[in-house]
Motif scaffolding. Structure first.
Motif, PDB file in Angstrom:
ATOM      1  N   ILE A  14       0.843  -1.203   0.000  1.00 54.19           N
ATOM      2  CA  ILE A  14       0.000   0.000   0.000  1.00 54.19           C
ATOM      3  C   ILE A  14       0.875   1.249   0.000  1.00 54.19           C
ATOM      4  O   ILE A  14       0.653   2.186  -0.761  1.00 54.19           O
ATOM      5  CB  ILE A  14      -0.957  -0.005   1.208  1.00 54.19           C
ATOM      6  CG1 ILE A  14      -2.027  -1.086   1.022  1.00 54.19           C
ATOM      7  CG2 ILE A  14      -1.600   1.374   1.405  1.00 54.19           C
ATOM      8  CD1 ILE A  14      -2.842  -1.382   2.268  1.00 54.19           C
ATOM      9  N   ARG A  15       1.894   1.250   0.849  1.00 52.87           N
ATOM     10  CA  ARG A  15       2.774   2.408   0.959  1.00 52.87           C
ATOM     11  C   ARG A  15       3.519   2.665  -0.344  1.00 52.87           C
ATOM     12  O   ARG A  15       3.669   3.810  -0.767  1.00 52.87           O
ATOM     13  CB  ARG A  15       3.772   2.194   2.095  1.00 52.87           C
ATOM     14  CG  ARG A  15       4.392   3.474   2.587  1.00 52.87           C
ATOM     15  CD  ARG A  15       5.314   3.291   3.765  1.00 52.87           C
ATOM     16  NE  ARG A  15       4.700   2.542   4.857  1.00 52.87           N
ATOM     17  CZ  ARG A  15       5.348   1.663   5.614  1.00 52.87           C
ATOM     18  NH1 ARG A  15       6.621   1.420   5.413  1.00 52.87           N
ATOM     19  NH2 ARG A  15       4.728   1.031   6.586  1.00 52.87           N
ATOM     20  N   LYS A  16       3.966   1.602  -0.988  1.00 55.13           N
ATOM     21  CA  LYS A  16       4.727   1.751  -2.232  1.00 55.13           C
ATOM     22  C   LYS A  16       3.824   2.197  -3.379  1.00 55.13           C
ATOM     23  O   LYS A  16       4.242   2.941  -4.242  1.00 55.13           O
ATOM     24  CB  LYS A  16       5.432   0.443  -2.573  1.00 55.13           C
ATOM     25  CG  LYS A  16       6.392   0.590  -3.726  1.00 55.13           C
ATOM     26  CD  LYS A  16       7.252  -0.619  -3.927  1.00 55.13           C
ATOM     27  CE  LYS A  16       8.166  -0.383  -5.112  1.00 55.13           C
ATOM     28  NZ  LYS A  16       8.760  -1.599  -5.605  1.00 55.13           N
ATOM     29  N   GLY A  17       2.599   1.689  -3.395  1.00 51.32           N
ATOM     30  CA  GLY A  17       1.654   2.103  -4.425  1.00 51.32           C
ATOM     31  C   GLY A  17       1.889   1.464  -5.782  1.00 51.32           C
ATOM     32  O   GLY A  17       1.302   1.873  -6.771  1.00 51.32           O
ATOM     33  N   GLU A  18       2.766   0.480  -5.838  1.00 50.87           N
ATOM     34  CA  GLU A  18       3.026  -0.251  -7.086  1.00 50.87           C
ATOM     35  C   GLU A  18       3.471  -1.659  -6.727  1.00 50.87           C
ATOM     36  O   GLU A  18       3.498  -2.020  -5.558  1.00 50.87           O
ATOM     37  CB  GLU A  18       4.074   0.475  -7.933  1.00 50.87           C
ATOM     38  CG  GLU A  18       5.385   0.678  -7.232  1.00 50.87           C
ATOM     39  CD  GLU A  18       6.347   1.545  -8.039  1.00 50.87           C
ATOM     40  OE1 GLU A  18       7.517   1.145  -8.139  1.00 50.87           O
ATOM     41  OE2 GLU A  18       5.931   2.591  -8.544  1.00 50.87           O
ATOM     42  N   ALA A  19       3.821  -2.431  -7.733  1.00 51.83           N
ATOM     43  CA  ALA A  19       4.189  -3.827  -7.509  1.00 51.83           C
ATOM     44  C   ALA A  19       5.404  -3.938  -6.574  1.00 51.83           C
ATOM     45  O   ALA A  19       6.296  -3.092  -6.589  1.00 51.83           O
ATOM     46  CB  ALA A  19       4.492  -4.502  -8.840  1.00 51.83           C
ATOM     47  N   ILE A  20       5.383  -4.995  -5.759  1.00 51.79           N
ATOM     48  CA  ILE A  20       6.499  -5.272  -4.852  1.00 51.79           C
ATOM     49  C   ILE A  20       7.140  -6.599  -5.247  1.00 51.79           C
ATOM     50  O   ILE A  20       6.458  -7.489  -5.753  1.00 51.79           O
ATOM     51  CB  ILE A  20       6.049  -5.318  -3.370  1.00 51.79           C
ATOM     52  CG1 ILE A  20       4.957  -6.380  -3.159  1.00 51.79           C
ATOM     53  CG2 ILE A  20       5.604  -3.951  -2.904  1.00 51.79           C
ATOM     54  CD1 ILE A  20       4.600  -6.628  -1.713  1.00 51.79           C
ATOM     55  N   SER A  21       8.426  -6.716  -5.009  1.00 56.11           N
ATOM     56  CA  SER A  21       9.133  -7.956  -5.339  1.00 56.11           C
ATOM     57  C   SER A  21       9.410  -8.746  -4.065  1.00 56.11           C
ATOM     58  O   SER A  21       9.471  -8.176  -2.973  1.00 56.11           O
ATOM     59  CB  SER A  21      10.452  -7.640  -6.047  1.00 56.11           C
ATOM     60  OG  SER A  21      11.381  -7.106  -5.119  1.00 56.11           O
ATOM     61  N   PRO A  22       9.589 -10.055  -4.203  1.00 60.23           N
ATOM     62  CA  PRO A  22       9.937 -10.869  -3.028  1.00 60.23           C
ATOM     63  C   PRO A  22      11.215 -10.382  -2.336  1.00 60.23           C
ATOM     64  O   PRO A  22      11.306 -10.403  -1.110  1.00 60.23           O
ATOM     65  CB  PRO A  22      10.118 -12.274  -3.607  1.00 60.23           C
ATOM     66  CG  PRO A  22       9.275 -12.287  -4.834  1.00 60.23           C
ATOM     67  CD  PRO A  22       9.364 -10.891  -5.382  1.00 60.23           C
ATOM     68  N   ALA A  52       1.997  -9.797 -10.482  1.00 57.63           N
ATOM     69  CA  ALA A  52       2.069  -8.669 -11.417  1.00 57.63           C
ATOM     70  C   ALA A  52       2.992  -8.979 -12.589  1.00 57.63           C
ATOM     71  O   ALA A  52       2.872  -8.364 -13.638  1.00 57.63           O
ATOM     72  CB  ALA A  52       2.539  -7.416 -10.691  1.00 57.63           C
ATOM     73  N   SER A  53       3.917  -9.926 -12.399  1.00 51.32           N
ATOM     74  CA  SER A  53       4.797 -10.311 -13.507  1.00 51.32           C
ATOM     75  C   SER A  53       5.201 -11.763 -13.338  1.00 51.32           C
ATOM     76  O   SER A  53       5.362 -12.242 -12.223  1.00 51.32           O
ATOM     77  CB  SER A  53       6.044  -9.421 -13.543  1.00 51.32           C
ATOM     78  OG  SER A  53       6.873  -9.706 -12.451  1.00 51.32           O
ATOM     79  N   GLY A  54       5.337 -12.429 -14.453  1.00 56.98           N
ATOM     80  CA  GLY A  54       5.722 -13.830 -14.432  1.00 56.98           C
ATOM     81  C   GLY A  54       4.525 -14.748 -14.306  1.00 56.98           C
ATOM     82  O   GLY A  54       3.465 -14.346 -13.849  1.00 56.98           O
ATOM     83  N   ILE A  55       4.706 -15.985 -14.737  1.00 56.41           N
ATOM     84  CA  ILE A  55       3.631 -16.971 -14.646  1.00 56.41           C
ATOM     85  C   ILE A  55       4.089 -18.125 -13.772  1.00 56.41           C
ATOM     86  O   ILE A  55       3.534 -18.379 -12.715  1.00 56.41           O
ATOM     87  CB  ILE A  55       3.202 -17.461 -16.043  1.00 56.41           C
ATOM     88  CG1 ILE A  55       2.593 -16.291 -16.833  1.00 56.41           C
ATOM     89  CG2 ILE A  55       2.195 -18.601 -15.933  1.00 56.41           C
ATOM     90  CD1 ILE A  55       2.357 -16.568 -18.288  1.00 56.41           C
ATOM     91  N   LEU A  63      -1.438  -5.330  -5.228  1.00 55.41           N
ATOM     92  CA  LEU A  63      -2.589  -5.522  -4.346  1.00 55.41           C
ATOM     93  C   LEU A  63      -3.765  -6.130  -5.091  1.00 55.41           C
ATOM     94  O   LEU A  63      -4.036  -5.769  -6.238  1.00 55.41           O
ATOM     95  CB  LEU A  63      -3.034  -4.185  -3.751  1.00 55.41           C
ATOM     96  CG  LEU A  63      -2.099  -3.574  -2.719  1.00 55.41           C
ATOM     97  CD1 LEU A  63      -2.572  -2.173  -2.364  1.00 55.41           C
ATOM     98  CD2 LEU A  63      -2.016  -4.438  -1.480  1.00 55.41           C
ATOM     99  N   GLY A  64      -4.462  -7.019  -4.427  1.00 65.84           N
ATOM    100  CA  GLY A  64      -5.665  -7.612  -4.987  1.00 65.84           C
ATOM    101  C   GLY A  64      -6.863  -6.725  -4.730  1.00 65.84           C
ATOM    102  O   GLY A  64      -6.795  -5.770  -3.947  1.00 65.84           O
ATOM    103  N   GLU A  65      -7.958  -7.045  -5.373  1.00 64.44           N
ATOM    104  CA  GLU A  65      -9.167  -6.234  -5.225  1.00 64.44           C
ATOM    105  C   GLU A  65      -9.786  -6.346  -3.845  1.00 64.44           C
ATOM    106  O   GLU A  65     -10.583  -5.511  -3.450  1.00 64.44           O
ATOM    107  CB  GLU A  65     -10.180  -6.607  -6.306  1.00 64.44           C
ATOM    108  CG  GLU A  65      -9.700  -6.230  -7.694  1.00 64.44           C
ATOM    109  CD  GLU A  65     -10.668  -6.633  -8.781  1.00 64.44           C
ATOM    110  OE1 GLU A  65     -11.852  -6.914  -8.466  1.00 64.44           O
ATOM    111  OE2 GLU A  65     -10.244  -6.682  -9.936  1.00 64.44           O
ATOM    112  N   GLN A  66      -9.444  -7.408  -3.098  1.00 67.80           N
ATOM    113  CA  GLN A  66     -10.010  -7.578  -1.766  1.00 67.80           C
ATOM    114  C   GLN A  66      -9.426  -6.599  -0.749  1.00 67.80           C
ATOM    115  O   GLN A  66      -9.982  -6.409   0.312  1.00 67.80           O
ATOM    116  CB  GLN A  66      -9.766  -9.000  -1.258  1.00 67.80           C
ATOM    117  CG  GLN A  66     -10.563 -10.020  -2.018  1.00 67.80           C
ATOM    118  CD  GLN A  66     -10.938 -11.200  -1.141  1.00 67.80           C
ATOM    119  OE1 GLN A  66     -10.638 -11.223   0.022  1.00 67.80           O
ATOM    120  NE2 GLN A  66     -11.599 -12.154  -1.736  1.00 67.80           N
ATOM    121  N   VAL A  67      -8.303  -5.987  -1.100  1.00 69.81           N
ATOM    122  CA  VAL A  67      -7.671  -5.033  -0.199  1.00 69.81           C
ATOM    123  C   VAL A  67      -8.208  -3.652  -0.528  1.00 69.81           C
ATOM    124  O   VAL A  67      -8.139  -3.213  -1.665  1.00 69.81           O
ATOM    125  CB  VAL A  67      -6.130  -5.051  -0.353  1.00 69.81           C
ATOM    126  CG1 VAL A  67      -5.481  -4.029   0.569  1.00 69.81           C
ATOM    127  CG2 VAL A  67      -5.587  -6.452  -0.093  1.00 69.81           C
TER     128      VAL A  67
END
Length: 71
Positions: A14-22, A52-55, A63-67
């Motif tokens: 949430i704080r970052k506002g974009e995709a996060i990596s492991p 957000a990336s990779g399969i 973030l998912g829509e549930q958040v």
């Protein structure tokens, strides 16, 4: 204890506002890569995070829509 890990990962996303990596999560929470993979996988199962990336090998999550998105 696990619940607090979930909260911290979601707080980071949430704080970052974009995709996060492991790797970001590993550094932020000071956890092992195995623990981070498990927590991220469980959050995906709960639909709180979405790949957000990779399969086969997911490189980042968003973030998912549930958040609820803050403001």
């Amino acid at each position: 204890m696990v619940l607090s890990k979930y909260k911290e990962v979601l707080r980071l996303a949430i704080r970052k506002g974009e995709a996060i990596s492991p790797i970001e999560v590993e550094k932020y929470l000071k956890l092992s890569d195995q623990t981070v993979k498990k927590v991220l996988s469980q959050l995906v199962d709960k639909k709180m995070l979405i790949p957000a990336s990779g399969i086969k090998r997911i490189g980042s999550y968003r973030l998912g829509e549930q958040v609820e998105h803050p403001i």
